[in-house]
Design a protein around this motif. Structure first.
Motif, short mmCIF file in Angstrom:
data_model
loop_
_atom_site.label_atom_id
_atom_site.label_comp_id
_atom_site.label_asym_id
_atom_site.label_seq_id
_atom_site.Cartn_x
_atom_site.Cartn_y
_atom_site.Cartn_z
N LEU A 183 -8.06 10.78 -12.38
CA LEU A 183 -8.42 9.69 -11.47
C LEU A 183 -9.70 10.03 -10.71
O LEU A 183 -10.68 9.29 -10.76
CB LEU A 183 -7.29 9.43 -10.48
N TYR A 237 -0.12 0.47 -11.62
CA TYR A 237 -0.22 1.71 -10.85
C TYR A 237 1.02 2.59 -11.02
O TYR A 237 1.01 3.76 -10.62
CB TYR A 237 -0.39 1.41 -9.36
N ARG A 275 -2.95 10.72 -12.92
CA ARG A 275 -1.79 9.84 -13.05
C ARG A 275 -1.22 10.00 -14.47
O ARG A 275 -1.96 10.00 -15.45
CB ARG A 275 -2.17 8.38 -12.81
N LEU A 307 -4.03 10.51 -1.24
CA LEU A 307 -4.42 9.47 -2.20
C LEU A 307 -3.93 8.15 -1.65
O LEU A 307 -2.75 8.02 -1.29
CB LEU A 307 -3.78 9.75 -3.56
N TYR A 308 -4.82 7.16 -1.56
CA TYR A 308 -4.50 5.87 -0.99
C TYR A 308 -4.52 4.82 -2.08
O TYR A 308 -5.53 4.67 -2.79
CB TYR A 308 -5.52 5.49 0.10
N LEU A 309 -3.42 4.12 -2.21
CA LEU A 309 -3.36 3.03 -3.18
C LEU A 309 -3.15 1.75 -2.38
O LEU A 309 -2.15 1.59 -1.68
CB LEU A 309 -2.21 3.23 -4.17
N LYS A 340 -9.18 0.12 -6.11
CA LYS A 340 -8.31 0.09 -4.94
C LYS A 340 -7.58 1.42 -4.74
O LYS A 340 -6.60 1.47 -4.01
CB LYS A 340 -7.32 -1.07 -5.07
N ILE A 341 -8.06 2.45 -5.39
CA ILE A 341 -7.48 3.77 -5.22
C ILE A 341 -8.55 4.68 -4.65
O ILE A 341 -9.65 4.77 -5.20
CB ILE A 341 -6.96 4.32 -6.56
N SER A 342 -8.27 5.30 -3.56
CA SER A 342 -9.23 6.19 -2.94
C SER A 342 -8.52 7.46 -2.49
O SER A 342 -7.29 7.53 -2.47
CB SER A 342 -9.92 5.52 -1.75
N TYR A 390 2.04 10.64 -10.04
CA TYR A 390 0.73 11.09 -9.59
C TYR A 390 0.80 12.58 -9.26
O TYR A 390 1.68 13.03 -8.52
CB TYR A 390 0.30 10.30 -8.34
N ASP A 397 0.84 -1.20 0.00
CA ASP A 397 0.00 0.00 0.00
C ASP A 397 0.87 1.26 0.00
O ASP A 397 2.05 1.22 0.40
CB ASP A 397 -0.89 0.03 1.25
N SER A 433 -1.18 -2.59 -4.34
CA SER A 433 -0.73 -2.00 -5.61
C SER A 433 -0.47 -3.05 -6.69
O SER A 433 -0.06 -4.18 -6.42
CB SER A 433 0.53 -1.16 -5.37
#
Lengths: 113, 113
Positions: B45, B82, B35, B73-75, B59-61, B86, B17, B78
Protein backbone atom coordinates in the motif's frame (compact mmCIF):
# COMPACT_ATOMS: atom_id res chain seq x y z
CA UNK A 1 2.23 -9.77 -15.36
CA UNK A 2 3.43 -10.49 -11.83
CA UNK A 3 6.80 -9.21 -10.72
CA UNK A 4 7.67 -12.59 -9.29
CA UNK A 5 6.49 -16.12 -9.97
CA UNK A 6 6.59 -18.93 -7.48
CA UNK A 7 6.53 -22.63 -8.22
CA UNK A 8 4.93 -24.94 -7.41
CA UNK A 9 1.71 -23.33 -6.26
CA UNK A 10 1.00 -26.31 -4.02
CA UNK A 11 3.37 -28.98 -2.73
CA UNK A 12 2.39 -32.00 -0.69
CA UNK A 13 5.20 -33.95 0.91
CA UNK A 14 5.73 -36.54 3.58
CA UNK A 15 7.42 -35.74 6.85
CA UNK A 16 11.17 -36.08 6.57
CA UNK A 17 11.30 -35.40 2.85
CA UNK A 18 13.20 -32.54 1.24
CA UNK A 19 11.38 -29.83 -0.65
CA UNK A 20 12.61 -27.01 -2.85
CA UNK A 21 10.47 -23.97 -3.41
CA UNK A 22 11.30 -21.73 -6.33
CA UNK A 23 10.96 -18.04 -6.99
CA UNK A 24 11.62 -16.36 -10.32
CA UNK A 25 11.66 -12.56 -10.48
CA UNK A 26 10.58 -11.02 -13.75
CA UNK A 27 13.33 -8.44 -13.75
CA UNK A 28 16.55 -7.78 -11.98
CA UNK A 29 16.11 -7.29 -8.28
CA UNK A 30 18.78 -7.15 -5.68
CA UNK A 31 16.91 -8.06 -2.54
CA UNK A 32 15.14 -11.35 -2.01
CA UNK A 33 13.12 -12.53 0.92
CA UNK A 34 11.27 -15.59 2.08
CA UNK A 35 8.30 -15.28 4.39
CA UNK A 36 5.90 -17.91 5.58
CA UNK A 37 2.33 -17.72 6.78
CA UNK A 38 0.70 -20.47 8.75
CA UNK A 39 -3.00 -20.58 7.94
CA UNK A 40 -4.83 -17.67 9.51
CA UNK A 41 -1.73 -16.24 11.13
CA UNK A 42 0.70 -13.44 10.46
CA UNK A 43 3.34 -13.24 7.80
CA UNK A 44 6.63 -14.38 9.39
CA UNK A 45 10.06 -13.38 8.19
CA UNK A 46 12.40 -16.23 7.37
CA UNK A 47 15.40 -14.84 5.56
CA UNK A 48 16.69 -11.99 3.44
CA UNK A 49 19.25 -12.44 0.69
CA UNK A 50 21.39 -9.80 -0.93
CA UNK A 51 24.43 -9.95 -3.14
CA UNK A 52 24.29 -13.74 -3.21
CA UNK A 53 24.42 -14.18 0.50
CA UNK A 54 22.12 -14.21 3.48
CA UNK A 55 21.91 -10.79 5.06
CA UNK A 56 19.47 -11.63 7.85
CA UNK A 57 17.60 -14.67 9.10
CA UNK A 58 15.05 -15.32 11.79
CA UNK A 59 14.94 -17.91 14.53
CA UNK A 60 12.66 -19.99 12.35
CA UNK A 61 15.37 -20.31 9.71
CA UNK A 62 17.35 -23.09 11.35
CA UNK A 63 19.77 -25.60 9.88
CA UNK A 64 16.96 -27.38 8.06
CA UNK A 65 16.51 -24.36 5.81
CA UNK A 66 18.79 -23.05 3.10
CA UNK A 67 18.52 -20.54 0.28
CA UNK A 68 20.45 -20.03 -2.89
CA UNK A 69 20.34 -18.34 -6.21
CA UNK A 70 22.03 -20.98 -8.32
CA UNK A 71 21.78 -19.47 -11.77
CA UNK A 72 21.44 -15.78 -11.08
CA UNK A 73 17.70 -15.73 -11.63
CA UNK A 74 15.92 -18.47 -9.66
CA UNK A 75 15.86 -17.99 -5.93
CA UNK A 76 15.20 -21.17 -4.01
CA UNK A 77 14.26 -22.16 -0.49
CA UNK A 78 15.15 -25.69 0.52
CA UNK A 79 13.81 -27.50 3.54
CA UNK A 80 15.95 -30.58 4.12
CA UNK A 81 13.74 -32.69 6.32
CA UNK A 82 10.23 -31.38 6.54
CA UNK A 83 8.21 -31.46 9.73
CA UNK A 84 4.47 -31.25 10.18
CA UNK A 85 4.82 -27.72 11.54
CA UNK A 86 6.45 -26.60 8.30
CA UNK A 87 3.03 -26.71 6.69
CA UNK A 88 2.32 -23.15 5.64
CA UNK A 89 2.13 -20.76 2.73
CA UNK A 90 5.61 -19.68 1.71
CA UNK A 91 5.95 -16.31 0.03
CA UNK A 92 8.92 -15.06 -1.89
CA UNK A 93 9.28 -11.29 -1.99
CA UNK A 94 11.60 -9.09 -3.97
CA UNK A 95 12.78 -5.52 -3.69
CA UNK A 96 14.98 -3.15 -5.59
CA UNK A 97 16.67 -1.74 -2.52
CA UNK A 98 16.84 -2.53 1.15
CA UNK A 99 13.93 -0.24 1.91
CA UNK A 100 11.85 -0.51 -1.23
CA UNK A 101 8.30 -1.87 -1.35
CA UNK A 102 8.19 -5.62 -1.41
CA UNK A 103 6.52 -7.42 -4.28
CA UNK A 104 5.22 -10.76 -3.13
CA UNK A 105 4.78 -13.84 -5.25
CA UNK A 106 1.52 -15.73 -5.10
CA UNK A 107 3.02 -18.20 -2.71
CA UNK A 108 3.56 -21.93 -2.45
CA UNK A 109 1.26 -23.82 -0.16
CA UNK A 110 3.31 -26.53 1.50
CA UNK A 111 1.46 -29.39 3.13
CA UNK A 112 3.49 -31.87 5.16
CA UNK A 113 1.72 -35.11 5.98
CA UNK B 1 10.66 -7.54 17.96
CA UNK B 2 7.55 -7.73 15.85
CA UNK B 3 5.36 -4.63 15.78
CA UNK B 4 2.10 -4.63 17.66
CA UNK B 5 -1.04 -3.87 15.72
CA UNK B 6 -4.40 -2.80 17.04
CA UNK B 7 -7.20 -3.53 16.80
CA UNK B 8 -6.97 -7.20 15.87
CA UNK B 9 -10.20 -7.00 13.94
CA UNK B 10 -12.74 -4.39 12.96
CA UNK B 11 -16.07 -4.49 11.19
CA UNK B 12 -17.24 -1.44 9.29
CA UNK B 13 -20.26 -0.49 7.28
CA UNK B 14 -19.59 0.98 3.86
CA UNK B 15 -18.70 4.63 4.15
CA UNK B 16 -17.39 4.45 7.72
CA UNK B 17 -13.85 5.32 8.73
CA UNK B 18 -11.25 3.21 10.51
CA UNK B 19 -7.83 3.63 12.04
CA UNK B 20 -5.30 0.83 12.38
CA UNK B 21 -2.34 1.36 14.66
CA UNK B 22 1.13 -0.13 14.60
CA UNK B 23 3.74 0.33 17.29
CA UNK B 24 7.23 -0.94 17.85
CA UNK B 25 9.62 -1.18 20.75
CA UNK B 26 12.55 -0.68 18.38
CA UNK B 27 13.80 2.50 16.78
CA UNK B 28 12.27 2.44 13.34
CA UNK B 29 13.71 3.45 10.05
CA UNK B 30 10.54 2.89 8.08
CA UNK B 31 7.03 1.54 8.19
CA UNK B 32 5.39 -0.41 5.39
CA UNK B 33 1.69 -1.12 5.02
CA UNK B 34 0.32 -4.09 3.10
CA UNK B 35 -3.13 -5.50 2.53
CA UNK B 36 -3.82 -9.19 2.07
CA UNK B 37 -7.08 -10.56 0.78
CA UNK B 38 -8.05 -14.10 1.64
CA UNK B 39 -6.03 -16.64 -0.31
CA UNK B 40 -3.83 -14.01 -1.95
CA UNK B 41 -0.39 -12.56 -1.44
CA UNK B 42 0.11 -9.33 0.51
CA UNK B 43 -0.03 -6.24 -1.68
CA UNK B 44 1.97 -3.11 -1.00
CA UNK B 45 0.00 0.00 0.00
CA UNK B 46 2.57 2.53 1.09
CA UNK B 47 5.88 3.08 2.81
CA UNK B 48 6.78 5.83 5.24
CA UNK B 49 10.29 6.78 6.15
CA UNK B 50 11.37 8.36 9.40
CA UNK B 51 10.66 12.06 9.47
CA UNK B 52 7.03 11.98 10.54
CA UNK B 53 5.65 12.18 7.06
CA UNK B 54 2.14 11.34 6.08
CA UNK B 55 1.22 9.67 2.87
CA UNK B 56 -2.03 9.13 1.08
CA UNK B 57 -3.42 6.84 -1.53
CA UNK B 58 -6.94 7.83 -2.52
CA UNK B 59 -8.91 7.40 0.68
CA UNK B 60 -6.20 5.51 2.50
CA UNK B 61 -3.49 7.46 4.24
CA UNK B 62 -0.89 6.82 6.90
CA UNK B 63 1.25 8.69 9.36
CA UNK B 64 4.50 7.83 11.05
CA UNK B 65 5.53 9.23 14.39
CA UNK B 66 9.20 8.42 14.65
CA UNK B 67 9.54 9.55 18.26
CA UNK B 68 6.71 7.37 19.46
CA UNK B 69 7.73 4.59 17.08
CA UNK B 70 4.17 4.38 15.89
CA UNK B 71 2.31 4.45 12.63
CA UNK B 72 -1.38 4.70 11.90
CA UNK B 73 -3.29 3.75 8.78
CA UNK B 74 -6.43 5.77 8.08
CA UNK B 75 -9.18 4.41 5.90
CA UNK B 76 -11.90 6.91 5.14
CA UNK B 77 -15.28 6.32 3.55
CA UNK B 78 -14.55 2.61 3.43
CA UNK B 79 -15.52 0.54 0.43
CA UNK B 80 -16.27 -3.18 0.20
CA UNK B 81 -12.95 -3.61 -1.61
CA UNK B 82 -11.09 -2.48 1.50
CA UNK B 83 -11.88 -5.76 3.22
CA UNK B 84 -8.82 -7.81 4.02
CA UNK B 85 -6.07 -8.17 6.55
CA UNK B 86 -3.77 -5.19 6.93
CA UNK B 87 -0.19 -5.77 7.98
CA UNK B 88 2.30 -3.19 9.05
CA UNK B 89 5.94 -3.98 8.52
CA UNK B 90 8.57 -2.20 10.51
CA UNK B 91 12.01 -1.71 9.08
CA UNK B 92 14.99 -1.40 11.33
CA UNK B 93 18.69 -2.00 11.34
CA UNK B 94 19.68 -5.10 13.24
CA UNK B 95 22.61 -5.36 15.57
CA UNK B 96 24.52 -7.06 12.81
CA UNK B 97 24.14 -4.00 10.62
CA UNK B 98 21.62 -5.45 8.21
CA UNK B 99 18.15 -4.18 7.47
CA UNK B 100 15.16 -6.25 8.49
CA UNK B 101 11.46 -5.89 7.79
CA UNK B 102 9.19 -7.59 10.30
CA UNK B 103 5.41 -7.78 10.09
CA UNK B 104 2.80 -7.43 12.78
CA UNK B 105 0.05 -10.00 13.32
CA UNK B 106 -2.33 -8.11 11.14
CA UNK B 107 -5.69 -6.39 11.52
CA UNK B 108 -8.64 -8.06 9.87
CA UNK B 109 -10.94 -5.45 8.36
CA UNK B 110 -14.39 -6.44 7.19
CA UNK B 111 -16.53 -3.93 5.35
CA UNK B 112 -20.19 -4.82 5.09
CA UNK B 113 -22.92 -3.18 2.97
Amino acid sequence: EPEVTQTPSHQVTQMGQEVILRCVPISNHLYFYWYRQILGQKVEFLVSFYNNEISEKSEIFDDQFSVERPDGSNFTLKIRSTKLEDSAMYFCAIGTSYNSPLHFGNGTRLTVT
Amino acid sequence: QQPVQSPQAVILREGEDAVINCSSSKALYSVHWYRQKHGEAPVFLMILLKGGEQKGHEKISASFNEKKQQSSLYLTASQLSYSGTYFCGTGFWSGAGSYQLTFGKGTKLSVIP
